[in-house]
Design a protein around this motif. Structure first.
Motif, mmCIF file in Angstrom:
data_model
loop_
_atom_site.group_PDB
_atom_site.id
_atom_site.type_symbol
_atom_site.label_atom_id
_atom_site.label_comp_id
_atom_site.label_asym_id
_atom_site.label_seq_id
_atom_site.Cartn_x
_atom_site.Cartn_y
_atom_site.Cartn_z
ATOM 1 N N PRO A 95 0.756 -1.294 -0.012
ATOM 2 C CA PRO A 95 -0.014 0.122 -0.011
ATOM 3 C C PRO A 95 0.763 1.315 0.039
ATOM 4 N N VAL A 96 1.937 1.131 0.510
ATOM 5 C CA VAL A 96 2.870 2.409 0.607
ATOM 6 C C VAL A 96 3.660 2.696 -0.750
ATOM 7 N N TYR A 97 4.289 1.433 -1.062
ATOM 8 C CA TYR A 97 5.312 1.684 -2.291
ATOM 9 C C TYR A 97 4.369 1.870 -3.609
ATOM 10 N N SER A 98 3.000 1.297 -3.629
ATOM 11 C CA SER A 98 2.046 1.368 -4.684
ATOM 12 C C SER A 98 1.413 2.909 -4.736
ATOM 13 N N THR A 99 1.570 3.561 -3.817
ATOM 14 C CA THR A 99 1.003 5.002 -3.540
ATOM 15 C C THR A 99 2.017 6.116 -3.865
ATOM 16 N N VAL A 100 3.302 5.797 -3.153
ATOM 17 C CA VAL A 100 4.302 6.776 -3.201
ATOM 18 C C VAL A 100 5.264 6.825 -4.419
ATOM 19 N N LEU A 101 5.407 5.640 -5.043
ATOM 20 C CA LEU A 101 6.276 5.496 -5.955
ATOM 21 C C LEU A 101 5.741 6.248 -7.526
ATOM 22 N N PRO A 102 4.434 5.763 -7.671
ATOM 23 C CA PRO A 102 3.761 6.632 -8.953
ATOM 24 C C PRO A 102 3.772 8.099 -8.785
ATOM 25 N N LEU A 103 3.350 8.443 -7.636
ATOM 26 C CA LEU A 103 3.177 9.935 -7.146
ATOM 27 C C LEU A 103 4.672 10.482 -7.434
ATOM 28 N N GLY A 104 5.862 9.745 -7.207
ATOM 29 C CA GLY A 104 6.945 10.436 -7.068
ATOM 30 C C GLY A 104 7.623 10.134 -8.615
ATOM 31 N N ALA A 105 6.978 9.313 -9.613
ATOM 32 C CA ALA A 105 7.429 9.376 -10.716
ATOM 33 C C ALA A 105 6.988 10.686 -11.507
ATOM 34 N N SER A 106 5.876 11.367 -10.957
ATOM 35 C CA SER A 106 5.295 12.456 -11.504
ATOM 36 C C SER A 106 6.047 13.802 -10.942
ATOM 37 N N ILE A 107 6.164 13.861 -9.644
ATOM 38 C CA ILE A 107 6.577 15.119 -8.919
ATOM 39 C C ILE A 107 7.851 15.151 -8.202
ATOM 40 N N GLY A 108 8.512 13.706 -8.193
ATOM 41 C CA GLY A 108 9.678 13.624 -7.311
ATOM 42 C C GLY A 108 10.953 13.506 -8.107
ATOM 43 N N LYS A 109 11.239 14.490 -8.807
ATOM 44 C CA LYS A 109 12.328 14.061 -9.818
ATOM 45 C C LYS A 109 13.536 15.021 -9.386
ATOM 46 N N ASP A 110 14.368 14.616 -8.596
ATOM 47 C CA ASP A 110 15.180 15.373 -7.944
ATOM 48 C C ASP A 110 16.442 15.613 -9.009
ATOM 49 N N GLY A 111 16.587 14.666 -9.930
ATOM 50 C CA GLY A 111 17.707 14.918 -10.970
ATOM 51 C C GLY A 111 17.320 16.025 -11.877
ATOM 52 N N THR A 112 15.926 15.939 -12.268
ATOM 53 C CA THR A 112 15.392 17.082 -13.063
ATOM 54 C C THR A 112 15.679 18.435 -12.390
ATOM 55 N N ALA A 113 15.291 18.622 -10.921
ATOM 56 C CA ALA A 113 15.346 19.723 -10.051
ATOM 57 C C ALA A 113 16.763 20.279 -10.120
ATOM 58 N N MET A 114 17.663 19.216 -9.927
ATOM 59 C CA MET A 114 19.086 19.479 -9.886
ATOM 60 C C MET A 114 19.775 20.196 -11.138
ATOM 61 N N TYR A 115 19.049 19.507 -12.241
ATOM 62 C CA TYR A 115 19.849 20.139 -13.691
ATOM 63 C C TYR A 115 19.038 21.268 -13.817
#
Length: 431
Positions: free
Chosen positions: A282-302
């Protein structure tokens, strides 16, 4: 065959990467012959992304059962992703100020690249609510799918007893999709081999020479975010040792590097989260898809790095006010960037326009970087994948939904199920 499958997947993937590198360097003419393998691999992964996002987020929320726990999980997830994104932009800015890659950059020799009509904040906000769910699925509109999935999961939770059959259906669909992911992931060594061979044959290792210090800055920023920021998150917030984490996510990082796409990395990240890190479904199936959309540290750093690069190249003074503007707009731009290769380049206009850089100048920067962006994009996708898994691990730890024994050992097995009033927690050894 038994000998092949006895080798851990990450070792097979690294072997494919090494062979692809050798093929691209020593026999580049052969790279087009195997290109179809990489294309098929990426298409198979991306085929799964939209249904996985829709089904697993809804299933993950429905499995939480308790509305109070749902609010706790969502609040912690968004807060951690926001924090890592702002830190990532700051890391990019700091690396650019230290390395100074934009000084004397030969932008005059670049061909301007038109960015097209930028999406306004209003259109981006309104577009979160789709007019047609099927169209959103067909286009792979992640924000719209996340909205529908969250709404579906929340509705299922609040439906109570009447929602239980639908919740069971969502869990079944999620299990089937993740099993399909496991099958597709067995083709990863071959896909990585073809993708790396094509990238190296096309651009060669000289790509890092052409963009010079910018490439060095991207590598340093990615390493800082991956090895320092995420390690501190795990040590200080999750109170976990970091070595098992990095050992467990190798598969996801290799796929992130080879595909240069956070969304394409999502299926293997979900598999790693349950099998290697011991995160409850229940945790990874909620957090990871959300992170694929808004959790982009590499993009933010770049975005932070490339913004300062452009300011240095055009001779714009990097005052505290300018850097603060880059930090704020860069973080917001990173949240709205599509999880596909080179998308961060096209969010640059939103950041640079806020500090007075003309669209024509921004197009010049994009034209300078774009021919060499593939390997840079592959590099900066790695910290994005690491960020998603680090946040998921931390949230699972805070929600008491992490099998610590499995996390420490990294052994494979079904993901643990957190305790609910109707589903007592299964002991670690039960799997």
């Amino acid at each position: 065959m038994s000998g092949w499958f006895a080798i851990p997947l990450w070792k097979r993937v690294l072997g494919g990467l090494a062979l692809g590198l050798l093929l691209g360097l020593l026999w580049p003419q052969a790279a087009p012959w195997v290109a179809f393998i990489g294309d098929l691999f990426v298409r198979a992964i991306r085929m799964l992304v939209a249904p996985i996002v829709l089904v697993t987020i809804a299933a993950g929320i429905a499995a939480l059962a308790d509305p109070k726990r749902l609010g706790s999980l969502g609040g912690r997830t968004i807060a951690l992703f926001a924090a890592t994104t702002f830190v990532a932009v700051s890391v990019g800015i700091a690396v650019a100020l230290i390395v100074r890659p934009g000084i004397d950059a030969a932008l005059g020799s670049a061909q301007p690249h038109a960015l097209g009509t930028p999406v306004t904040p209003y259109d981006q906000l309104v577009g979160i609510v789709p007019l047609n769910i099927v169209e959103a699925l067909a286009r792979g509109d992640m924000l719209a799918l996340i909205f529908v999935a969250i709404l579906t999961g929340v509705g299922t939770v609040f439906a109570g007893e009447a929602g239980r059959p639908f919740a069971a259906l969502l869990q079944s669909l999620s299990a089937v999709l993740l099993r399909i992911v496991a099958l597709v992931m067995e083709a990863t060594p071959f896909g990585v081999f073809a993708l790396i061979a094509g990238a190296v044959a096309t651009h060669g290792l000289a790509v890092f020479v052409h963009v010079g210090w910018l490439a060095v800055a991207v590598v340093l920023g990615s390493l800082a975010q991956l090895g320092v920021v995420h390690a501190l998150l795990l040590r200080l917030v999750a109170r976990l040792p970091v070595r098992p984490f990095y050992a467990g996510i190798v598969d996801a990082l290799v796929v992130a590097f080879s595909t240069a796409s956070s969304s394409a990395t999502l299926p293997v990240a979900m598999r790693v989260a349950g099998d290697r890190l011991g995160i409850a479904r229940p945790v990874y199936s909620t957090v990871l898809p959300l992170g694929a959309s808004i959790g982009k540290d590499g993009t933010a750093m770049y975005v932070g790095l490339l913004s300062v690069f452009a300011l240095q190249a055009f001779g714009v003074a990097t005052t505290p006010l300018v850097l603060g503007t880059v930090l704020l707009t860069g973080a917001l731009a990173a949240f709205g960037t599509a999880p596909v290769p080179s998308a961060s380049l096209f969010m640059l206009a939103a950041v640079l326009s806020a500090v007075g850089v003309a669209p024509e100048q921004t197009a010049l920067v994009v034209g300078f970087v774009l021919p060499f962006d593939r390997l840079l994009d592959m590099t900066r996708t790695v910290p994005s994948a690491s960020a998603n898994l680090a946040v998921a691990t931390t949230v699972a730890r805070l929600e008491d939904a992490l099998d610590r024994d499995r996390y420490l050992s990294g052994r494979s097995g079904p993901a643990p199920v957190p305790a609910t009033p109707d589903h007592p927690a299964s002991p670690p050894d039960a799997h």
